[in-house]
Design a protein around this motif. Structure first.
Motif, PDB file in Angstrom:
ATOM      1  N   GLU A 198       0.831  -1.201   0.000  1.00  7.49           N
ATOM      2  CA  GLU A 198       0.000   0.000   0.000  1.00  7.49           C
ATOM      3  C   GLU A 198       0.865   1.251   0.000  1.00  7.49           C
ATOM      4  N   GLN A 199       0.440   2.249  -0.744  1.00  4.26           N
ATOM      5  CA  GLN A 199       1.123   3.534  -0.800  1.00  4.26           C
ATOM      6  C   GLN A 199       0.443   4.507   0.155  1.00  4.26           C
ATOM      7  N   ASN A 200       1.252   5.357   0.810  1.00  7.14           N
ATOM      8  CA  ASN A 200       0.690   6.433   1.629  1.00  7.14           C
ATOM      9  C   ASN A 200       1.314   7.757   1.236  1.00  7.14           C
ATOM     10  N   GLU A 201       1.098   8.802   2.019  1.00  7.77           N
ATOM     11  CA  GLU A 201       1.568  10.141   1.639  1.00  7.77           C
ATOM     12  C   GLU A 201       3.090  10.239   1.586  1.00  7.77           C
ATOM     13  N   THR A 202       3.764   9.524   2.467  1.00 10.60           N
ATOM     14  CA  THR A 202       5.227   9.660   2.556  1.00 10.60           C
ATOM     15  C   THR A 202       6.003   8.503   1.942  1.00 10.60           C
ATOM     16  N   GLY A 203       5.347   7.372   1.741  1.00 12.30           N
ATOM     17  CA  GLY A 203       6.062   6.207   1.211  1.00 12.30           C
ATOM     18  C   GLY A 203       5.128   5.033   0.970  1.00 12.30           C
ATOM     19  N   PHE A 204       5.587   3.842   1.336  1.00  8.31           N
ATOM     20  CA  PHE A 204       4.770   2.650   1.120  1.00  8.31           C
ATOM     21  C   PHE A 204       5.116   1.589   2.155  1.00  8.31           C
ATOM     22  N   ILE A 205       4.213   0.623   2.283  1.00  7.82           N
ATOM     23  CA  ILE A 205       4.403  -0.484   3.219  1.00  7.82           C
ATOM     24  C   ILE A 205       4.126  -1.796   2.503  1.00  7.82           C
ATOM     25  N   ILE A 206       4.948  -2.799   2.782  1.00 13.80           N
ATOM     26  CA  ILE A 206       4.754  -4.152   2.247  1.00 13.80           C
ATOM     27  C   ILE A 206       4.566  -5.092   3.434  1.00 13.80           C
ATOM     28  N   ARG A 207       3.475  -5.843   3.406  1.00 10.93           N
ATOM     29  CA  ARG A 207       3.255  -6.894   4.404  1.00 10.93           C
ATOM     30  C   ARG A 207       3.239  -8.230   3.665  1.00 10.93           C
ATOM     31  N   TYR A 208       4.098  -9.104   4.098  1.00 10.11           N
ATOM     32  CA  TYR A 208       4.225 -10.411   3.446  1.00 10.11           C
ATOM     33  C   TYR A 208       4.077 -11.487   4.511  1.00 10.11           C
ATOM     34  N   GLN A 209       3.207 -12.459   4.258  1.00  7.85           N
ATOM     35  CA  GLN A 209       2.956 -13.502   5.255  1.00  7.85           C
ATOM     36  C   GLN A 209       2.861 -14.867   4.581  1.00  7.85           C
ATOM     37  N   ASP A 210       3.421 -15.893   5.224  1.00  5.99           N
ATOM     38  CA  ASP A 210       3.270 -17.258   4.706  1.00  5.99           C
ATOM     39  C   ASP A 210       2.849 -18.195   5.836  1.00  5.99           C
ATOM     40  N   ASN A 211       2.406 -19.390   5.455  1.00  2.00           N
ATOM     41  CA  ASN A 211       1.973 -20.388   6.443  1.00  2.00           C
ATOM     42  C   ASN A 211       3.007 -21.504   6.579  1.00  2.00           C
ATOM     43  N   GLY A 212       4.277 -21.154   6.333  1.00  5.69           N
ATOM     44  CA  GLY A 212       5.349 -22.148   6.376  1.00  5.69           C
ATOM     45  C   GLY A 212       5.709 -22.577   7.788  1.00  5.69           C
ATOM     46  N   LYS A 213       6.830 -23.272   7.886  1.00  6.50           N
ATOM     47  CA  LYS A 213       7.207 -23.863   9.180  1.00  6.50           C
ATOM     48  C   LYS A 213       7.820 -22.851  10.137  1.00  6.50           C
ATOM     49  N   GLY A 214       8.082 -21.636   9.658  1.00  6.60           N
ATOM     50  CA  GLY A 214       8.582 -20.594  10.542  1.00  6.60           C
ATOM     51  C   GLY A 214       9.999 -20.848  11.031  1.00  6.60           C
ATOM     52  N   PHE A 215      10.476 -19.962  11.911  1.00  9.82           N
ATOM     53  CA  PHE A 215      11.845 -20.069  12.414  1.00  9.82           C
ATOM     54  C   PHE A 215      11.988 -19.194  13.656  1.00  9.82           C
ATOM     55  N   ASP A 216      13.117 -19.361  14.337  1.00  7.15           N
ATOM     56  CA  ASP A 216      13.443 -18.526  15.499  1.00  7.15           C
ATOM     57  C   ASP A 216      14.079 -17.234  14.984  1.00  7.15           C
ATOM     58  N   VAL A 217      13.408 -16.115  15.221  1.00 10.89           N
ATOM     59  CA  VAL A 217      13.881 -14.820  14.693  1.00 10.89           C
ATOM     60  C   VAL A 217      15.260 -14.475  15.234  1.00 10.89           C
ATOM     61  N   ASN A 218      15.526 -14.767  16.511  1.00 12.88           N
ATOM     62  CA  ASN A 218      16.839 -14.454  17.110  1.00 12.88           C
ATOM     63  C   ASN A 218      17.964 -15.181  16.387  1.00 12.88           C
ATOM     64  N   ASN A 219      17.734 -16.444  16.049  1.00  9.63           N
ATOM     65  CA  ASN A 219      18.757 -17.216  15.340  1.00  9.63           C
ATOM     66  C   ASN A 219      18.987 -16.692  13.936  1.00  9.63           C
ATOM     67  N   ILE A 220      17.911 -16.302  13.266  1.00  6.13           N
ATOM     68  CA  ILE A 220      18.029 -15.840  11.882  1.00  6.13           C
ATOM     69  C   ILE A 220      18.745 -14.504  11.811  1.00  6.13           C
ATOM     70  N   HIS A 221      18.601 -13.674  12.869  1.00  7.90           N
ATOM     71  CA  HIS A 221      19.319 -12.390  12.896  1.00  7.90           C
ATOM     72  C   HIS A 221      20.815 -12.613  13.129  1.00  7.90           C
ATOM     73  N   LYS A 222      21.143 -13.647  13.924  1.00  9.24           N
ATOM     74  CA  LYS A 222      22.554 -13.924  14.209  1.00  9.24           C
ATOM     75  C   LYS A 222      23.272 -14.473  12.980  1.00  9.24           C
ATOM     76  N   LYS A 223      22.584 -15.339  12.242  1.00 10.16           N
ATOM     77  CA  LYS A 223      23.211 -15.972  11.081  1.00 10.16           C
ATOM     78  C   LYS A 223      22.211 -16.040   9.921  1.00 10.16           C
ATOM     79  N   PRO A 224      21.971 -14.889   9.253  1.00 11.97           N
ATOM     80  CA  PRO A 224      21.003 -14.889   8.152  1.00 11.97           C
ATOM     81  C   PRO A 224      21.550 -15.578   6.915  1.00 11.97           C
ATOM     82  N   GLY A 225      20.652 -16.208   6.154  1.00 18.45           N
ATOM     83  CA  GLY A 225      21.053 -16.834   4.899  1.00 18.45           C
ATOM     84  C   GLY A 225      21.268 -15.786   3.822  1.00 18.45           C
ATOM     85  N   ILE A 226      21.739 -16.239   2.663  1.00 19.64           N
ATOM     86  CA  ILE A 226      22.024 -15.317   1.560  1.00 19.64           C
ATOM     87  C   ILE A 226      20.750 -14.598   1.116  1.00 19.64           C
ATOM     88  N   GLY A 227      19.630 -15.343   1.059  1.00 19.29           N
ATOM     89  CA  GLY A 227      18.371 -14.743   0.627  1.00 19.29           C
ATOM     90  C   GLY A 227      17.945 -13.605   1.526  1.00 19.29           C
TER      91      GLY A 227
END
Length: 262
Positions: A198-227
């Motif tokens: 969605e676009q707003n007056e100053t910029g835009f926002i993207i919300r992306y959601q999936d129903n996958g197996k998920g992950f631990d956010v703390n671990n992914i921040h410590k060692k993120p993959g290439i993607g």
């Protein structure tokens, strides 16, 4: 003035001198510290600017390489495969060939057709021509349709046109969404996605959601993959923020907020 008064006066003057001296030393150290902090901030700012420049250069090299490979696929491989396909079709018309030869030629034609389709798809993923011709919204719609057609994934989308986004930044947004979908399928094993932009007056926002197996956010921040690193890099180039919400077995949500350049 007697001796006692002189001592008192001397002590008062001495005390005043000590107060002034102490105050002067405090001010000296304070301003010295401020200058040191200012220099450190300038150095940090310069380092960030250099990192940003390196990041932008790296992404630009990536895109140039993708463009070159896509061009090579089209010019060198697809064109030659088209010649093979045309030649095979000519040979198949020849009534003097044996049944065995015809079967072999048909196999060659099937392989050539399949390879041509694969090379076109790879070239299209590397450099979607619809993005330059019709813009980001059309390119994303085609991307969603392509994923839905070739996988079992269902994509619900509500994408607005980002009218004030430059062509170069449109490509960054396209790559972010493309990488998010790839990650959801490859790593998250998701089969349902929701993409909201969605676009707003100053910029835009993207919300992306999936129903996958998920992950631990703390671990992914410590060692993120290439993607994920590529997504973060492009969000940084867009001068945006990325928020990741995910827990194991409960899917993932990515929220990206960006302001338009002034």
């Amino acid at each position: 003035m007697d001796g006692q008064e002189q001592v008192i006066v001397a002590l008062v003057y001495g005390l005043i001198f000590l107060v002034l001296l102490t105050t002067g030393l405090i001010l000296f150290f304070h301003y010295s510290r401020q200058k040191i902090i200012q220099k450190e901030l300038e150095k940090a700012d310069l380092k960030l600017k250099n990192q940003q420049k390196i990041l932008q250069t790296s992404i630009a090299i990536q895109e140039r390489e993708r463009k070159r490979i896509a061009q090579d696929l089209h010019d060198a491989i697809s064109s030659k495969l088209n010649i093979v396909s045309l030649t095979t079709n000519v040979l198949l018309i020849d009534e003097t060939i044996t049944k065995k030869q015809k079967t072999a030629l048909e196999q060659i034609l099937n392989i050539t057709t399949g390879t041509l389709e694969s090379s076109r798809k790879i070239a299209h993923d590397l450099l979607p021509p619809i993005l330059n011709e019709f813009g980001l919204k059309a390119a994303l719609q085609e991307l969603f349709e392509d994923f839905s057609k070739h996988t079992k994934i269902e994509i619900e989308d509500n994408v607005e046109t980002l009218t004030r986004l430059s062509k170069n930044n449109q490509l960054h947004v396209f790559r972010i969404v493309q990488e998010l979908i790839n990650n959801s399928i490859r790593h998250g094993k998701a089969n349902e996605l929701v993409v909201y932009m969605e676009q707003n007056e100053t910029g835009f926002i993207i919300r992306y959601q999936d129903n996958g197996k998920g992950f631990d956010v703390n671990n992914i921040h410590k060692k993120p993959g290439i993607g994920l690193q590529n997504i973060k890099s492009r969000v940084k180039i867009l001068k945006g923020t990325l928020k990741i919400e995910s827990t194991p077995n409960n899917g993932s949500q990515f929220i990206i907020r960006c302001n338009y350049e002034r």
